[in-house]
Design an enzyme around this catalytic site. Structure first.
Site, PDB file in Angstrom:
ATOM      1  N   GLU A 101      10.116 -35.387   8.116  1.00 38.79           N
ATOM      2  CA  GLU A 101       9.587 -37.001   8.429  1.00 38.79           C
ATOM      3  C   GLU A 101       8.448 -37.132   7.499  1.00 38.79           C
ATOM      4  O   GLU A 101       7.366 -36.250   7.464  1.00 38.79           O
ATOM      5  CB  GLU A 101       9.308 -37.125   9.704  1.00 38.79           C
ATOM      6  N   CYS A 114       1.769 -39.917   5.936  1.00 36.72           N
ATOM      7  CA  CYS A 114       1.566 -38.794   6.954  1.00 36.72           C
ATOM      8  C   CYS A 114       2.558 -37.750   6.618  1.00 36.72           C
ATOM      9  O   CYS A 114       3.645 -38.310   6.600  1.00 36.72           O
ATOM     10  CB  CYS A 114       1.888 -39.320   8.277  1.00 36.72           C
ATOM     11  N   CYS A 121       8.454 -26.938  14.541  1.00 39.47           N
ATOM     12  CA  CYS A 121       7.002 -26.345  14.736  1.00 39.47           C
ATOM     13  C   CYS A 121       6.991 -25.303  15.941  1.00 39.47           C
ATOM     14  O   CYS A 121       7.817 -25.612  16.708  1.00 39.47           O
ATOM     15  CB  CYS A 121       6.196 -27.600  15.330  1.00 39.47           C
ATOM     16  N   CYS A 125       3.886 -28.174  21.704  1.00 44.99           N
ATOM     17  CA  CYS A 125       3.323 -29.177  22.466  1.00 44.99           C
ATOM     18  C   CYS A 125       4.209 -29.957  23.331  1.00 44.99           C
ATOM     19  O   CYS A 125       5.127 -30.459  22.612  1.00 44.99           O
ATOM     20  CB  CYS A 125       2.409 -29.945  21.690  1.00 44.99           C
ATOM     21  N   CYS A 128       5.207 -33.728  22.336  1.00 44.21           N
ATOM     22  CA  CYS A 128       5.545 -33.868  20.994  1.00 44.21           C
ATOM     23  C   CYS A 128       6.943 -33.540  20.488  1.00 44.21           C
ATOM     24  O   CYS A 128       7.520 -32.631  20.961  1.00 44.21           O
ATOM     25  CB  CYS A 128       4.541 -33.045  19.969  1.00 44.21           C
ATOM     26  N   GLU A 172       2.516 -27.371  11.834  1.00 45.12           N
ATOM     27  CA  GLU A 172       1.057 -26.876  12.334  1.00 45.12           C
ATOM     28  C   GLU A 172       0.473 -26.446  10.884  1.00 45.12           C
ATOM     29  O   GLU A 172       1.017 -25.506  10.410  1.00 45.12           O
ATOM     30  CB  GLU A 172       1.101 -25.890  13.320  1.00 45.12           C
ATOM     31  N   SER A 203      -4.612 -31.422  10.224  1.00 46.94           N
ATOM     32  CA  SER A 203      -4.692 -31.450  11.862  1.00 46.94           C
ATOM     33  C   SER A 203      -4.163 -30.101  12.038  1.00 46.94           C
ATOM     34  O   SER A 203      -3.328 -29.618  11.537  1.00 46.94           O
ATOM     35  CB  SER A 203      -3.939 -32.763  12.127  1.00 46.94           C
ATOM     36  N   SER A 226      -6.484 -31.517  17.572  1.00 54.70           N
ATOM     37  CA  SER A 226      -5.822 -31.725  18.664  1.00 54.70           C
ATOM     38  C   SER A 226      -6.244 -31.298  19.752  1.00 54.70           C
ATOM     39  O   SER A 226      -5.923 -30.161  20.180  1.00 54.70           O
ATOM     40  CB  SER A 226      -4.222 -31.849  18.703  1.00 54.70           C
ATOM     41  N   ASN A 302       2.786 -41.673  22.274  1.00 50.46           N
ATOM     42  CA  ASN A 302       4.223 -42.030  21.868  1.00 50.46           C
ATOM     43  C   ASN A 302       5.087 -41.312  22.676  1.00 50.46           C
ATOM     44  O   ASN A 302       5.397 -40.128  22.595  1.00 50.46           O
ATOM     45  CB  ASN A 302       4.475 -41.680  20.277  1.00 50.46           C
ATOM     46  N   CYS A 345       5.442 -38.277  15.674  1.00 43.82           N
ATOM     47  CA  CYS A 345       5.987 -36.969  14.968  1.00 43.82           C
ATOM     48  C   CYS A 345       7.147 -36.605  15.723  1.00 43.82           C
ATOM     49  O   CYS A 345       7.371 -36.018  16.716  1.00 43.82           O
ATOM     50  CB  CYS A 345       4.808 -35.876  14.929  1.00 43.82           C
TER      51      CYS A 345
END
Length: 373
Positions: A101, A114, A121, A125, A128, A172, A203, A226, A302, A345
């Protein structure tokens, strides 16, 4: 296996040309086409601009069908513009069929892209969508650069210019350190994309060795962390990586980073109703960040299908913001972008994967059956 020209630094491109019997000076012509022009058809540009015959022959032989080299022109699998008129979400397809994305976000006087750094990933998390889908593979430098070039082409077509890059998409960045740093070096090269390091933000969920390496190497990019939890237990419940790199180690690494670089660190805090949005949480965050040159970005959650948490109320967000500010720490409630197109994300890919799975299920499929897309 063919090699992407977008995986090469300027010097590597010059050496490649020299190894193939061309003058290294031609690297400047190619680099300009690849990064400044964001060209998708090198041979066509070579013909239009009447490049020197040896370079045109090399392109025809080496980059044509079945050639040794290619460029990362990422195909568009999905494109959904947001109703806000400022956000565009793209699902881009890589050479091996994986999808990532990329989101273009408009703000007054500037545009930001972005960018993803991994397919999936490994950090897990819980809130996410990318973390919920798991890790597939790292992206090559060219696949990272290719997203930036895609954004440049989109914006140039409407007379706009890309100003900022945030590595806050899928993956990440510090888990893919070498490839990410190589890509950023090419993106910030003044002979090409020329996006200044001060306009680039990396990030991380808190990969401590990566943070310390950024400091040791003096990398000039902005660092965003984060945080999301103000105690070890609280953070571990949201970010499993906290078990490997505990909160105390993370904050110590931040102090080391600040001392070595003198740079401000941006801390992201996703506000989740009843989980981490109370005044007590805000007070602990303020205490945790004392002594650091910090800026806190508060992010409304989100919401995703894989996480039961809900977005905090506006009153809770405002109170949290006021407490951080009163402690002398700059704090911003981030503007929301593209929620109607699942611009958080991993959300667009997760939705597309879900639809593929549903389409693949037989009518009589038993409850609980899951087929791989």
């Amino acid at each position: 296996m063919p090699l992407s020209l977008h995986d090469l630094t300027f010097d590597e491109l010059g050496r490649l040309l020299a190894d193939d019997g061309l003058r290294p000076v031609h690297a400047g012509t190619l680099w300009n086409a690849l990064y400044f022009r964001a060209e998708t058809d090198l041979l066509a540009r070579a013909e239009r601009e009447d490049w020197v015959p040896p370079l045109r022959r090399w392109l025809a032989e080496k980059t044509g069908p079945g050639g040794e080299y290619f460029i990362d022109h990422l195909a568009i699998s999905s494109h959904i513009p947001s109703g806000d008129g400022l956000t565009q979400k793209y699902l881009l397809r890589l050479q091996d069929g994986q999808e990532i994305e990329t989101v273009i976000m408009g703000y007054p006087g500037r545009y930001t892209v972005c960018v993803s750094t991994q397919a999936g990933c490994a950090m897990g998390c819980v809130f996410c969508a990318t973390g919920q889908m798991g890790f597939v593979r790292h992206l090559r430098p060219g696949e990272i650069v290719g997203q930036v070039l895609h954004a440049q082409r989109v914006l140039r077509a409407k007379g706009e210019r890309l100003r900022n890059i945030v590595l806050m998409g899928m993956g990440e960045p510090l888990h893919n350190y070498e490839q990410v740093m190589k890509a950023l070096g090419m993106i910030s090269d003044t002979r090409g994309c020329n996006i200044g390091p001060s306009k680039i933000s990396v990030s991380t969920v808190g990969v401590v060795p990566g943070i310390l390496r950024l400091a040791e190497e003096g990398r000039p990019y902005n660092l965003a962390i984060s945080l999301h939890g103000s105690t070890a237990e609280e953070r571990a419940a949201l970010i499993p990586a906290n078990q490997r790199w505990p909160l105390s180690d993370l904050i110590a690494a931040c102090h080391t980073y600040g001392e070595k670089t003198g740079r401000k660190i941006f801390f992201a805090w996703t506000l989740i109703a009843g989980v981490n949005d109370t005044p007590a949480h805000a007070q602990r965050v303020a205490a945790l960040l004392q002594g650091l040159k910090a800026h806190v970005n508060l992010i409304p959650l989100n919401e995703t299908a894989g996480f039961a948490g809900r977005e905090s109320a506006e009153t809770a967000a405002n109170e949290f913001h006021a407490i951080i500010q009163s402690a002398g720490i700059p704090c911003t409630i981030r503007q929301r972008r593209g929620i109607d197109v699942a611009a958080g994300c991993g959300q667009l890919k997760a939705e597309k994967t879900k639809k593929r799975r549903e389409a693949a299920l037989p009518v009589t499929a038993p409850v609980g059956l899951h087929l791989k897309a």
